[in-house]
Write a protein that holds these residues in place. Structure first.
Motif, PDB file in Angstrom:
ATOM      1  N   GLY A   1      17.164   1.900  -4.880  1.00 39.08           N
ATOM      2  CA  GLY A   1      17.436   2.955  -4.232  1.00 39.08           C
ATOM      3  C   GLY A   1      16.284   4.059  -4.327  1.00 39.08           C
ATOM      4  N   VAL A   2      15.708   4.098  -5.458  1.00 42.17           N
ATOM      5  CA  VAL A   2      14.632   5.027  -5.772  1.00 42.17           C
ATOM      6  C   VAL A   2      13.421   4.671  -5.218  1.00 42.17           C
ATOM      7  CG1 VAL A   2      13.715   3.864  -8.004  1.00 42.17           C
ATOM      8  CG2 VAL A   2      13.853   6.364  -7.704  1.00 42.17           C
ATOM      9  N   VAL A   3      13.223   3.371  -4.689  1.00 41.91           N
ATOM     10  CA  VAL A   3      11.998   2.949  -3.827  1.00 41.91           C
ATOM     11  C   VAL A   3      12.012   3.810  -2.683  1.00 41.91           C
ATOM     12  CG1 VAL A   3      10.821   1.309  -2.620  1.00 41.91           C
ATOM     13  CG2 VAL A   3      11.879   0.754  -4.934  1.00 41.91           C
ATOM     14  N   VAL A   4      13.200   3.813  -1.948  1.00 42.42           N
ATOM     15  CA  VAL A   4      13.405   4.440  -0.650  1.00 42.42           C
ATOM     16  C   VAL A   4      13.549   5.849  -0.963  1.00 42.42           C
ATOM     17  CG1 VAL A   4      14.558   4.501   1.449  1.00 42.42           C
ATOM     18  CG2 VAL A   4      14.330   2.450   0.340  1.00 42.42           C
ATOM     19  N   LEU A   5      14.041   6.387  -1.704  1.00 44.77           N
ATOM     20  CA  LEU A   5      14.436   7.722  -2.151  1.00 44.77           C
ATOM     21  C   LEU A   5      13.276   8.508  -2.527  1.00 44.77           C
ATOM     22  CD1 LEU A   5      16.827   9.659  -2.326  1.00 44.77           C
ATOM     23  CD2 LEU A   5      16.932   9.337  -4.763  1.00 44.77           C
ATOM     24  N   GLU A   6      12.312   7.921  -3.115  1.00 45.48           N
ATOM     25  CA  GLU A   6      10.788   8.622  -3.199  1.00 45.48           C
ATOM     26  C   GLU A   6      10.049   8.774  -2.122  1.00 45.48           C
ATOM     27  OE1 GLU A   6       8.885   6.180  -6.449  1.00 45.48           O
ATOM     28  OE2 GLU A   6      10.013   7.135  -7.867  1.00 45.48           O
ATOM     29  N   GLU A   7      10.213   7.884  -1.137  1.00 46.11           N
ATOM     30  CA  GLU A   7       9.601   7.992   0.137  1.00 46.11           C
ATOM     31  C   GLU A   7      10.243   9.157   0.834  1.00 46.11           C
ATOM     32  OE1 GLU A   7       6.616   6.551   1.436  1.00 46.11           O
ATOM     33  OE2 GLU A   7       6.683   5.962  -0.660  1.00 46.11           O
ATOM     34  N   VAL A   8      11.458   9.378   0.934  1.00 43.53           N
ATOM     35  CA  VAL A   8      12.241  10.422   1.474  1.00 43.53           C
ATOM     36  C   VAL A   8      11.629  11.737   1.306  1.00 43.53           C
ATOM     37  CG1 VAL A   8      14.585  11.228   1.986  1.00 43.53           C
ATOM     38  CG2 VAL A   8      14.270   9.036   2.160  1.00 43.53           C
ATOM     39  N   PHE A   9      11.581  11.963  -0.124  1.00 43.87           N
ATOM     40  CA  PHE A   9      11.308  13.227  -0.826  1.00 43.87           C
ATOM     41  C   PHE A   9       9.793  13.341  -1.065  1.00 43.87           C
ATOM     42  CE2 PHE A   9      15.871  13.097  -1.862  1.00 43.87           C
ATOM     43  CZ  PHE A   9      16.178  14.425  -1.385  1.00 43.87           C
ATOM     44  N   PHE A  10       9.053  12.290  -0.435  1.00 45.85           N
ATOM     45  CA  PHE A  10       7.616  12.337  -0.603  1.00 45.85           C
ATOM     46  C   PHE A  10       7.283  12.461  -2.201  1.00 45.85           C
ATOM     47  CE2 PHE A  10       3.243  13.660  -0.139  1.00 45.85           C
ATOM     48  CZ  PHE A  10       2.528  12.757   0.558  1.00 45.85           C
ATOM     49  N   TRP A  11       7.862  11.657  -3.012  1.00 41.38           N
ATOM     50  CA  TRP A  11       7.574  11.705  -4.365  1.00 41.38           C
ATOM     51  C   TRP A  11       6.689  10.712  -5.035  1.00 41.38           C
ATOM     52  CZ3 TRP A  11       9.420  15.866  -7.507  1.00 41.38           C
ATOM     53  CH2 TRP A  11       9.286  15.654  -8.903  1.00 41.38           C
ATOM     54  N   PRO A  12       5.671  10.714  -5.605  1.00 42.11           N
ATOM     55  CA  PRO A  12       4.854   9.628  -6.160  1.00 42.11           C
ATOM     56  C   PRO A  12       5.709   9.097  -7.607  1.00 42.11           C
ATOM     57  CG  PRO A  12       3.996  11.829  -6.915  1.00 42.11           C
ATOM     58  CD  PRO A  12       5.109  12.131  -6.070  1.00 42.11           C
ATOM     59  N   GLY A  13       5.823   7.780  -7.395  1.00 35.56           N
ATOM     60  CA  GLY A  13       6.614   7.205  -8.590  1.00 35.56           C
ATOM     61  C   GLY A  13       6.390   5.784  -8.742  1.00 35.56           C
TER      62      GLY A  13
ATOM     63  N   THR B   1       5.558   0.331  -5.964  1.00 35.40           N
ATOM     64  CA  THR B   1       6.191  -0.920  -5.804  1.00 35.40           C
ATOM     65  C   THR B   1       5.909  -1.204  -4.124  1.00 35.40           C
ATOM     66  OG1 THR B   1       8.068  -0.592  -7.163  1.00 35.40           O
ATOM     67  CG2 THR B   1       8.496  -2.052  -5.303  1.00 35.40           C
ATOM     68  N   LEU B   2       6.046  -0.094  -3.287  1.00 35.06           N
ATOM     69  CA  LEU B   2       5.725  -0.322  -1.855  1.00 35.06           C
ATOM     70  C   LEU B   2       4.188  -0.581  -1.704  1.00 35.06           C
ATOM     71  CD1 LEU B   2       7.814   2.357  -0.176  1.00 35.06           C
ATOM     72  CD2 LEU B   2       8.387  -0.068   0.026  1.00 35.06           C
ATOM     73  N   THR B   3       3.379   0.131  -2.250  1.00 33.27           N
ATOM     74  CA  THR B   3       1.955  -0.151  -2.407  1.00 33.27           C
ATOM     75  C   THR B   3       1.509  -1.591  -2.621  1.00 33.27           C
ATOM     76  OG1 THR B   3       1.487   2.236  -2.796  1.00 33.27           O
ATOM     77  CG2 THR B   3      -0.412   0.573  -2.984  1.00 33.27           C
ATOM     78  N   ALA B   4       2.312  -2.001  -3.802  1.00 37.01           N
ATOM     79  CA  ALA B   4       2.151  -3.524  -4.085  1.00 37.01           C
ATOM     80  C   ALA B   4       2.539  -4.272  -3.232  1.00 37.01           C
ATOM     81  CB  ALA B   4       2.760  -3.704  -5.503  1.00 37.01           C
ATOM     82  N   ILE B   5       3.671  -4.135  -2.744  1.00 37.22           N
ATOM     83  CA  ILE B   5       4.177  -4.932  -1.450  1.00 37.22           C
ATOM     84  C   ILE B   5       3.246  -5.160  -0.349  1.00 37.22           C
ATOM     85  CG2 ILE B   5       6.088  -5.325   0.116  1.00 37.22           C
ATOM     86  CD1 ILE B   5       7.807  -4.394  -1.962  1.00 37.22           C
ATOM     87  N   GLN B   6       2.839  -4.036   0.242  1.00 36.66           N
ATOM     88  CA  GLN B   6       1.820  -3.911   1.210  1.00 36.66           C
ATOM     89  C   GLN B   6       0.540  -4.318   0.990  1.00 36.66           C
ATOM     90  OE1 GLN B   6       1.790   0.237   1.996  1.00 36.66           O
ATOM     91  NE2 GLN B   6       3.740   0.126   3.114  1.00 36.66           N
ATOM     92  N   SER B   7       0.030  -4.496  -0.287  1.00 34.61           N
ATOM     93  CA  SER B   7      -1.146  -4.988  -0.783  1.00 34.61           C
ATOM     94  C   SER B   7      -1.095  -6.732  -0.828  1.00 34.61           C
ATOM     95  CB  SER B   7      -1.617  -4.600  -2.121  1.00 34.61           C
ATOM     96  OG  SER B   7      -1.997  -3.242  -1.928  1.00 34.61           O
TER      97      SER B   7
END
Length: 145
Positions: free
Chosen positions: A122-134, A139-145
């Motif tokens: 949940g924190v993976v998506v929640l950080e994107e909703v609030f534009f919070w680096p964490g 994790t999302l950057t690692a998946i995209q790379s």
């Protein structure tokens, strides 16, 4: 409390984030909608930006723990040793706190342990909703790379 827990379980964490933004940031204008401020730059600004993500995460996780605690307590309170304690004349408070809660808390602790994996997802998506680096953004950057 049961309705609070039922509604909390029914919605995913990121949706609670959007609800918190809508209610507390847009309608009531109490908190900023998101972003990150370093605590060394502005401690109060950092804490105000932390309230909504932490509240959304806590609300979603607390709801499931509340439901589990309630169902576990209901199962324990019909056991024979509880009836024996009532027959001995113990107060309901002593029965619940000293006898029932000890046995009812065991499955709740197990659920809390499983909540860590749910919270990480949940924190993976929640950080994107609030534009919070964490860790979610990493994790999302690692998946995209």
């Amino acid at each position: 409390a049961s309705m609070f827990a039922f509604v909390g379980i029914s919605m995913p964490i990121f949706l609670w984030g959007l609800v918190c933004i809508l209610v507390f940031a847009v309608w009531l204008n109490l908190f900023p909608t998101g972003g990150y401020v370093s605590p060394s730059d502005d401690l109060v600004g950092s804490l105000t930006r932390l309230v909504l993500p932490a509240g959304a995460m806590g609300f979603a996780l607390t709801a499931y723990i509340m439901r589990m605690t309630r169902s576990s307590m209901l199962e324990v309170l019909i056991e024979e040793y509880i009836n024996l304690a009532r027959a001995k004349g113990m107060s309901q408070r002593v029965i619940v706190l000293r006898h029932a809660l000890k046995n009812a808390i065991i499955p709740v602790i197990t659920v809390i342990a499983f909540q860590f994996s749910y919270a990480f997802g949940g924190v993976v998506v929640l950080e994107e909703v609030f534009f919070w680096p964490g860790i979610g953004r990493l994790t999302l950057t690692a998946i995209q790379s």
